[in-house]
Design a protein around this motif. Sequence first.
Motif, short mmCIF file in Angstrom:
data_model
loop_
_atom_site.label_atom_id
_atom_site.label_comp_id
_atom_site.label_asym_id
_atom_site.label_seq_id
_atom_site.Cartn_x
_atom_site.Cartn_y
_atom_site.Cartn_z
N GLU A 1 52.03 50.42 54.41
CA GLU A 1 52.86 51.62 54.33
C GLU A 1 54.31 51.23 54.08
O GLU A 1 54.77 50.19 54.57
N GLU B 1 56.41 56.01 47.63
CA GLU B 1 56.30 56.02 49.09
C GLU B 1 54.82 56.06 49.45
O GLU B 1 54.08 56.93 48.96
N ASN C 1 51.99 56.19 52.56
CA ASN C 1 51.67 56.46 53.96
C ASN C 1 50.15 56.51 54.08
O ASN C 1 49.46 56.84 53.12
N LYS C 2 49.64 56.22 55.27
CA LYS C 2 48.20 56.24 55.49
C LYS C 2 47.90 56.75 56.88
O LYS C 2 48.57 56.40 57.84
N ASN C 3 46.86 57.60 56.96
CA ASN C 3 46.38 58.11 58.23
C ASN C 3 44.86 58.02 58.19
O ASN C 3 44.21 58.81 57.51
N TYR D 1 45.23 58.50 52.26
CA TYR D 1 46.52 58.01 51.79
C TYR D 1 47.39 59.18 51.38
O TYR D 1 46.88 60.24 51.00
N GLU D 2 48.69 58.96 51.44
CA GLU D 2 49.64 59.92 50.91
C GLU D 2 50.65 59.14 50.08
O GLU D 2 51.28 58.19 50.57
N SER E 1 47.50 63.26 48.08
CA SER E 1 47.04 63.18 49.45
C SER E 1 45.52 63.23 49.44
O SER E 1 44.93 64.18 48.90
#
Length: 182
Positions: A108, A149, A151-153, A157-158, A176
Amino acid sequence: MKKHYLLILSIFTVFAITSCSSDDDSGSNSNGSNASSDSYLEIEGDSYQLRSGVIEDYGEGSNETFNFDITLISASVTSINGEFIPEGDSYTGIYFELWSDNSSDLAEGTYSYSNSEDGFTYTYSEIHKDISTDTFTGEYIDITSGELEVNKNGNNYEFTFTGTTFDGDDISMYYSGSLVEY
């Protein structure tokens, strides 16, 4: 030479989008999309909904970094007799060759364009615009600047991107959803 390699790689990426998703080799099996409905790619005011994505792990590069490539496209994918293809006549998408400091996954953070393979950089990126699913002809447009950018949850991924093409066209992108691993 690298551009030709990446073009061929991009073509194979599309076929690999769901290669790990289904064991059903008989008949047709629609795998649909794996992106949220608000995922998009905008090129100089033209907007495309992104529906599917793939991530490829190419392992260790130089500078103790690790190469992960992502491709996000406007088509869902379908499995027909074990062969995975984008649905429809054409698709538009975006590709990034990313360098992470994490060996097991895309880290991230913010990735910037660079000629080096340092962590949190991308060394190549391009738009795939109106690519024929039969001939893979269309427009391939180099991206020369911008920030991605990541991000990961969990498995989702985003990605958020703003940048410009070689010709100076503005690009923005948001994705997303999950990515299929190749």
